[in-house]
Design a protein around this motif. Structure first.
Motif, PDB file in Angstrom:
ATOM      1  N   GLY A 195       0.593  -1.189  -0.189  1.00 53.58           N
ATOM      2  CA  GLY A 195      -0.013  -0.273   0.075  1.00 53.58           C
ATOM      3  C   GLY A 195       0.919   1.311   0.144  1.00 53.58           C
ATOM      4  O   GLY A 195       2.046   1.249  -0.130  1.00 53.58           O
ATOM      5  N   GLU A 196       0.262   2.514   0.294  1.00 53.81           N
ATOM      6  CA  GLU A 196       0.802   3.714   0.329  1.00 53.81           C
ATOM      7  C   GLU A 196       0.998   4.250   1.683  1.00 53.81           C
ATOM      8  O   GLU A 196       0.183   4.089   2.420  1.00 53.81           O
ATOM      9  CB  GLU A 196       0.183   4.583  -0.196  1.00 53.81           C
ATOM     10  CG  GLU A 196       0.272   4.364  -2.004  1.00 53.81           C
ATOM     11  CD  GLU A 196      -0.370   5.429  -2.836  1.00 53.81           C
ATOM     12  OE1 GLU A 196      -0.191   5.102  -4.184  1.00 53.81           O
ATOM     13  OE2 GLU A 196      -1.003   6.113  -2.454  1.00 53.81           O
ATOM     14  N   PHE A 197       1.910   4.963   1.998  1.00 56.05           N
ATOM     15  CA  PHE A 197       2.241   5.757   3.298  1.00 56.05           C
ATOM     16  C   PHE A 197       2.227   7.439   2.644  1.00 56.05           C
ATOM     17  O   PHE A 197       3.114   7.810   2.056  1.00 56.05           O
ATOM     18  CB  PHE A 197       3.509   5.361   4.095  1.00 56.05           C
ATOM     19  CG  PHE A 197       3.514   6.324   5.293  1.00 56.05           C
ATOM     20  CD1 PHE A 197       2.886   6.159   6.277  1.00 56.05           C
ATOM     21  CD2 PHE A 197       4.653   7.120   5.269  1.00 56.05           C
ATOM     22  CE1 PHE A 197       2.837   7.068   7.357  1.00 56.05           C
ATOM     23  CE2 PHE A 197       4.647   7.991   6.296  1.00 56.05           C
ATOM     24  CZ  PHE A 197       3.985   7.875   7.267  1.00 56.05           C
ATOM     25  N   ARG A 198       1.317   8.044   3.278  1.00 57.68           N
ATOM     26  CA  ARG A 198       1.376   9.241   2.763  1.00 57.68           C
ATOM     27  C   ARG A 198       1.554  10.232   3.702  1.00 57.68           C
ATOM     28  O   ARG A 198       1.340  10.079   4.994  1.00 57.68           O
ATOM     29  CB  ARG A 198      -0.112   9.846   2.163  1.00 57.68           C
ATOM     30  CG  ARG A 198      -0.575   9.147   0.930  1.00 57.68           C
ATOM     31  CD  ARG A 198      -1.899   9.268   0.430  1.00 57.68           C
ATOM     32  NE  ARG A 198      -2.000   8.372  -0.695  1.00 57.68           N
ATOM     33  CZ  ARG A 198      -3.312   8.149  -1.146  1.00 57.68           C
ATOM     34  NH1 ARG A 198      -4.276   8.899  -0.851  1.00 57.68           N
ATOM     35  NH2 ARG A 198      -3.533   7.320  -1.957  1.00 57.68           N
ATOM     36  N   TYR A 199       2.240  11.474   3.479  1.00 59.50           N
ATOM     37  CA  TYR A 199       2.464  12.490   4.632  1.00 59.50           C
ATOM     38  C   TYR A 199       2.463  13.899   3.673  1.00 59.50           C
ATOM     39  O   TYR A 199       2.622  13.964   2.583  1.00 59.50           O
ATOM     40  CB  TYR A 199       3.868  12.329   5.303  1.00 59.50           C
ATOM     41  CG  TYR A 199       4.982  12.026   4.253  1.00 59.50           C
ATOM     42  CD1 TYR A 199       5.941  13.119   3.774  1.00 59.50           C
ATOM     43  CD2 TYR A 199       5.180  10.763   3.696  1.00 59.50           C
ATOM     44  CE1 TYR A 199       6.803  12.830   2.902  1.00 59.50           C
ATOM     45  CE2 TYR A 199       6.277  10.497   2.669  1.00 59.50           C
ATOM     46  CZ  TYR A 199       7.058  11.590   2.452  1.00 59.50           C
ATOM     47  OH  TYR A 199       8.082  11.320   1.417  1.00 59.50           O
TER      48      TYR A 199
END
Length: 114
Positions: free
Chosen positions: A29-33
């Motif tokens: 998946g994705e980790f966003r910031y």
């Protein structure tokens, strides 16, 4: 005779496959910031399928002498992530479960996925 040799070879290959170490997995998946770019504008950062059990310093905010930390992390991976206030997984930390989000008040420079 050939059938016995074929079965023995297949069994040996399977045993060897089980004996090999598993490579480090990835957090699917994705980790966003969010971070501030060089012009002071809010910008979105993302890590796509980051390695598990490996510290990831966010490239846009790695240097505390020249950048503000990132903030407002969103964990869209299937793994728990621990975010750190310092580079190289140093400093204060906070964990986000899969699907977890935090406010703009949570500052980070690095992350470690389970």
């Amino acid at each position: 005779m050939h059938l016995r040799q074929t079965v023995a070879a297949a069994a040996a290959s399977f045993a060897l496959l089980l004996a090999l170490p598993n490579p480090a997995g990835a957090a699917v998946g994705e980790f966003r910031y969010t971070y501030y770019d060089d012009f002071g504008n809010r910008a979105a950062g993302v890590l796509v399928e980051p390695d598990s059990r490996t510290c990831v310093t966010l490239p846009e905010v790695a240097d505390p002498d020249t950048t503000e930390p990132a903030f407002a992390p969103q964990n869209f991976t299937g793994s728990t992530v621990t975010v750190f206030t310092g580079s190289d997984c140093d400093g204060d930390y906070y964990s986000l479960r899969p699907g977890g989000r935090a406010s703009d008040r949570l500052k980070l420079r690095s992350a470690l996925f389970s």
